[in-house]
Design a protein around this motif. Sequence first.
Motif, short mmCIF file in Angstrom:
data_model
loop_
_atom_site.label_atom_id
_atom_site.label_comp_id
_atom_site.label_asym_id
_atom_site.label_seq_id
_atom_site.Cartn_x
_atom_site.Cartn_y
_atom_site.Cartn_z
N ASP A 190 0.64 -1.33 -0.25
CA ASP A 190 -0.04 -0.37 -0.11
C ASP A 190 0.72 1.29 0.21
O ASP A 190 1.21 2.03 -0.55
N ASP A 191 2.22 1.39 0.62
CA ASP A 191 2.64 2.54 1.18
C ASP A 191 3.79 2.19 -0.51
O ASP A 191 4.16 3.81 -0.98
N ALA A 192 4.05 1.63 -1.40
CA ALA A 192 4.80 1.28 -2.46
C ALA A 192 4.20 2.33 -3.18
O ALA A 192 3.87 3.13 -4.68
N GLU A 193 2.88 1.57 -3.22
CA GLU A 193 1.82 2.35 -4.43
C GLU A 193 1.55 3.52 -4.41
O GLU A 193 1.28 4.48 -4.79
N GLN A 194 1.20 4.26 -3.08
CA GLN A 194 1.09 5.71 -2.53
C GLN A 194 2.26 6.49 -3.44
O GLN A 194 2.38 7.14 -3.56
N LEU A 195 3.53 5.91 -3.32
CA LEU A 195 4.78 6.18 -3.31
C LEU A 195 5.18 6.97 -4.75
O LEU A 195 5.64 7.40 -5.64
#
Length: 227
Positions: A190-195
């Motif tokens: 999820d964090d990788a996608e937001q970044l």
Amino acid sequence: MPTPGDRVVVWVGAPLLGAGAGWLLRYVAGWATSLPWTPFEGPLRLIESIPPTAFTIGAVVVGVVAGLVLAVIADEYTVKIVIDDGRVSIAHRSSRQELPRSAVAMAFLDAKHLVLLGHDSEELVRQGGDLPRPRPLAQAFLAHGYPWRAEGDPHREEFRRWADGHPDLTDAAHAYLRARARALEKGDDDDAEQLRQELARLGVAVRQEGKRQFWRPAGRGAADPET
């Protein structure tokens, strides 16, 4: 997409399989305890000591519940895509993206990701996860007039391996890529996608192979630090 038939298989099939496994458990326990030696003999003999009717009902109920839990997990990780003539929406776990048809210049599969490009070569969507099968996915986009590229990413050769401090990237892009590298190491999708989305706003398209990141300039937000 997934089709109603696919969802019926998951939501009906998983509880039925769980119920069947629960029903068979007593017979498996009886067979195992008849062997000269078996591991977990104590728990297996305890199973045999429970009255058959009560055990069967309890095991079937537990199996159904376990099947429903597995169905919920499978449904959560399935990528749900709705396509019509005016828009495409993509839902996966807690995230949801919706784009108007006019914004999408091209759609294709890149390895295990669905990618939607905008008119300035920017990546509007790069969605991994449990995607629909390639042929029905392509047919669905084509049926609603979206350009589908069967050959994959036309910009694939433009991607370069990310190296921290590369002069063609801004400090902000490097900061996001460093943070994304940490997210990939931790398995925080999820964090990788937001970044990835933040990088897209800076004009940087990013993809990964394992935990290695590759980038290319894309869109109007140039990655060149001189601009």
